[in-house]
Motif scaffolding. Sequence first.
Motif, PDB file in Angstrom:
ATOM      1  N   VAL A   1      30.145  33.208  30.748  1.00  0.00           N
ATOM      2  CA  VAL A   1      29.671  34.541  31.117  1.00  0.00           C
ATOM      3  C   VAL A   1      30.626  35.150  32.148  1.00  0.00           C
ATOM      4  O   VAL A   1      31.074  34.463  33.063  1.00  0.00           O
ATOM      5  CB  VAL A   1      28.246  34.477  31.714  1.00  0.00           C
ATOM      6  N   GLU A   2      30.915  36.443  31.982  1.00  0.00           N
ATOM      7  CA  GLU A   2      31.640  37.187  33.005  1.00  0.00           C
ATOM      8  C   GLU A   2      30.635  38.052  33.747  1.00  0.00           C
ATOM      9  O   GLU A   2      29.935  38.858  33.133  1.00  0.00           O
ATOM     10  CB  GLU A   2      32.720  38.070  32.393  1.00  0.00           C
ATOM     11  N   VAL A   3      30.576  37.873  35.068  1.00  0.00           N
ATOM     12  CA  VAL A   3      29.674  38.654  35.907  1.00  0.00           C
ATOM     13  C   VAL A   3      30.533  39.475  36.861  1.00  0.00           C
ATOM     14  O   VAL A   3      31.281  38.913  37.669  1.00  0.00           O
ATOM     15  CB  VAL A   3      28.710  37.756  36.708  1.00  0.00           C
ATOM     16  N   ASN A   4      30.429  40.800  36.775  1.00  0.00           N
ATOM     17  CA  ASN A   4      31.250  41.679  37.606  1.00  0.00           C
ATOM     18  C   ASN A   4      30.593  41.999  38.942  1.00  0.00           C
ATOM     19  O   ASN A   4      29.451  41.624  39.191  1.00  0.00           O
ATOM     20  CB  ASN A   4      31.611  42.940  36.824  1.00  0.00           C
ATOM     21  N   GLU A   5      31.323  42.714  39.777  1.00  0.00           N
ATOM     22  CA  GLU A   5      30.984  42.942  41.176  1.00  0.00           C
ATOM     23  C   GLU A   5      29.566  43.472  41.401  1.00  0.00           C
ATOM     24  O   GLU A   5      29.046  44.261  40.630  1.00  0.00           O
ATOM     25  CB  GLU A   5      31.969  43.944  41.808  1.00  0.00           C
ATOM     26  N   SER A   6      28.993  42.993  42.504  1.00  0.00           N
ATOM     27  CA  SER A   6      27.728  43.490  43.055  1.00  0.00           C
ATOM     28  C   SER A   6      26.537  43.348  42.112  1.00  0.00           C
ATOM     29  O   SER A   6      25.592  44.132  42.175  1.00  0.00           O
ATOM     30  CB  SER A   6      27.882  44.962  43.489  1.00  0.00           C
ATOM     31  N   SER A   7      26.568  42.350  41.251  1.00  0.00           N
ATOM     32  CA  SER A   7      25.438  42.098  40.354  1.00  0.00           C
ATOM     33  C   SER A   7      24.547  40.999  40.910  1.00  0.00           C
ATOM     34  O   SER A   7      24.993  40.154  41.686  1.00  0.00           O
ATOM     35  CB  SER A   7      25.941  41.727  38.958  1.00  0.00           C
ATOM     36  N   ILE A   8      23.284  41.025  40.491  1.00  0.00           N
ATOM     37  CA  ILE A   8      22.295  40.041  40.932  1.00  0.00           C
ATOM     38  C   ILE A   8      21.609  39.483  39.694  1.00  0.00           C
ATOM     39  O   ILE A   8      21.120  40.245  38.850  1.00  0.00           O
ATOM     40  CB  ILE A   8      21.242  40.689  41.849  1.00  0.00           C
ATOM     41  N   ILE A   9      21.559  38.159  39.606  1.00  0.00           N
ATOM     42  CA  ILE A   9      20.885  37.508  38.476  1.00  0.00           C
ATOM     43  C   ILE A   9      19.958  36.441  39.046  1.00  0.00           C
ATOM     44  O   ILE A   9      20.391  35.601  39.845  1.00  0.00           O
ATOM     45  CB  ILE A   9      21.902  36.851  37.514  1.00  0.00           C
TER      46      ILE A   9
ATOM     47  N   SER B   1      17.164  33.289  35.210  1.00  0.00           N
ATOM     48  CA  SER B   1      17.540  33.721  33.858  1.00  0.00           C
ATOM     49  C   SER B   1      18.590  32.795  33.258  1.00  0.00           C
ATOM     50  O   SER B   1      19.311  32.104  33.977  1.00  0.00           O
ATOM     51  CB  SER B   1      18.084  35.154  33.899  1.00  0.00           C
ATOM     52  N   LEU B   2      18.688  32.831  31.921  1.00  0.00           N
ATOM     53  CA  LEU B   2      19.681  32.079  31.150  1.00  0.00           C
ATOM     54  C   LEU B   2      20.569  33.087  30.438  1.00  0.00           C
ATOM     55  O   LEU B   2      20.061  33.972  29.731  1.00  0.00           O
ATOM     56  CB  LEU B   2      18.989  31.172  30.131  1.00  0.00           C
ATOM     57  N   ILE B   3      21.889  32.956  30.626  1.00  0.00           N
ATOM     58  CA  ILE B   3      22.835  33.873  29.985  1.00  0.00           C
ATOM     59  C   ILE B   3      23.964  33.047  29.383  1.00  0.00           C
ATOM     60  O   ILE B   3      24.544  32.183  30.049  1.00  0.00           O
ATOM     61  CB  ILE B   3      23.401  34.893  30.992  1.00  0.00           C
ATOM     62  N   LYS B   4      24.281  33.332  28.117  1.00  0.00           N
ATOM     63  CA  LYS B   4      25.307  32.571  27.402  1.00  0.00           C
ATOM     64  C   LYS B   4      26.195  33.524  26.606  1.00  0.00           C
ATOM     65  O   LYS B   4      25.687  34.433  25.947  1.00  0.00           O
ATOM     66  CB  LYS B   4      24.645  31.562  26.463  1.00  0.00           C
ATOM     67  N   ASP B   5      27.515  33.301  26.686  1.00  0.00           N
ATOM     68  CA  ASP B   5      28.493  34.037  25.876  1.00  0.00           C
ATOM     69  C   ASP B   5      28.300  35.549  25.972  1.00  0.00           C
ATOM     70  O   ASP B   5      28.211  36.235  24.959  1.00  0.00           O
ATOM     71  CB  ASP B   5      28.422  33.586  24.416  1.00  0.00           C
ATOM     72  N   SER B   6      28.248  36.066  27.194  1.00  0.00           N
ATOM     73  CA  SER B   6      27.972  37.482  27.422  1.00  0.00           C
ATOM     74  C   SER B   6      28.815  38.031  28.565  1.00  0.00           C
ATOM     75  O   SER B   6      29.429  37.274  29.315  1.00  0.00           O
ATOM     76  CB  SER B   6      26.488  37.684  27.731  1.00  0.00           C
ATOM     77  N   LYS B   7      28.794  39.366  28.705  1.00  0.00           N
ATOM     78  CA  LYS B   7      29.530  40.039  29.779  1.00  0.00           C
ATOM     79  C   LYS B   7      28.575  40.961  30.533  1.00  0.00           C
ATOM     80  O   LYS B   7      27.881  41.774  29.926  1.00  0.00           O
ATOM     81  CB  LYS B   7      30.690  40.856  29.201  1.00  0.00           C
ATOM     82  N   ILE B   8      28.588  40.833  31.862  1.00  0.00           N
ATOM     83  CA  ILE B   8      27.707  41.591  32.727  1.00  0.00           C
ATOM     84  C   ILE B   8      28.568  42.543  33.561  1.00  0.00           C
ATOM     85  O   ILE B   8      29.513  42.112  34.220  1.00  0.00           O
ATOM     86  CB  ILE B   8      26.916  40.658  33.672  1.00  0.00           C
ATOM     87  N   GLY B   9      28.228  43.826  33.574  1.00  0.00           N
ATOM     88  CA  GLY B   9      28.992  44.834  34.307  1.00  0.00           C
ATOM     89  C   GLY B   9      28.751  44.794  35.809  1.00  0.00           C
ATOM     90  O   GLY B   9      28.128  43.877  36.338  1.00  0.00           O
ATOM     91  N   LYS B  10      29.217  45.839  36.486  1.00  0.00           N
ATOM     92  CA  LYS B  10      29.069  45.975  37.938  1.00  0.00           C
ATOM     93  C   LYS B  10      27.687  46.516  38.283  1.00  0.00           C
ATOM     94  O   LYS B  10      27.122  47.324  37.549  1.00  0.00           O
ATOM     95  CB  LYS B  10      30.112  46.949  38.482  1.00  0.00           C
ATOM     96  N   ASN B  11      27.170  46.035  39.416  1.00  0.00           N
ATOM     97  CA  ASN B  11      25.908  46.543  39.960  1.00  0.00           C
ATOM     98  C   ASN B  11      24.753  46.419  38.962  1.00  0.00           C
ATOM     99  O   ASN B  11      23.955  47.324  38.790  1.00  0.00           O
ATOM    100  CB  ASN B  11      26.080  47.994  40.423  1.00  0.00           C
ATOM    101  N   VAL B  12      24.682  45.275  38.299  1.00  0.00           N
ATOM    102  CA  VAL B  12      23.635  44.992  37.316  1.00  0.00           C
ATOM    103  C   VAL B  12      22.613  44.056  37.949  1.00  0.00           C
ATOM    104  O   VAL B  12      22.962  43.157  38.710  1.00  0.00           O
ATOM    105  CB  VAL B  12      24.249  44.351  36.046  1.00  0.00           C
ATOM    106  N   SER B  13      21.345  44.260  37.606  1.00  0.00           N
ATOM    107  CA  SER B  13      20.268  43.382  38.048  1.00  0.00           C
ATOM    108  C   SER B  13      19.613  42.769  36.810  1.00  0.00           C
ATOM    109  O   SER B  13      19.206  43.501  35.899  1.00  0.00           O
ATOM    110  CB  SER B  13      19.245  44.187  38.851  1.00  0.00           C
TER     111      SER B  13
END
Length: 108
Positions: free
Chosen positions: A53-61, A64-76
Motif C-alpha cells: 500500500v502507498e499512503v500519502n501525506e497527512s493521512s490517518i488509518i 482497517s485492512l488495506i491491500k494492493d491499494s493507493k491512498i492519497g493525501k489527507n485521507v481518513s
Amino acid sequence: MGSVIFEKEETCIIEDSVKIEGHVTIKPNTIIRGNSIIKGNVILGPNVELINVEVNESSIIHNSLIKDSKIGKNVSIGPFSHLRDNSIIHDNVRIGNYVEIKNSTIGK
C-alpha cells in the motif's frame, strides 16, 4: 527511513521491504508488509494491516485492512474498513465505518 514514533513497538510488525518517508506515528497492533510506502505526517493504527500500500501525506488509518491499494493525501480511513485489489483513494476523502472497496477509484 524517516522518523517513526511507535506507541507500543513490541506489538507492531514492519517488514524490511517497507519504505517510510517522513514523520509517521504507528499505534499498537500495526502490521506493514510488502512493498508499502508510507509518506510524512501519517498516523497508522491501532489495529491496522497494510500490504503493498502507498499512503500519502497527512493521512490517518485506524482499525482497517488495506491491500494492493493507493491512498492519497489527507485521507481518513476506518474504523473497520477493508480496501483491496487496486483501490485508489484520491486526496481529501473519508472512508468510514465498515466500508469495503475493491477495484475502484474514489475521488473527492
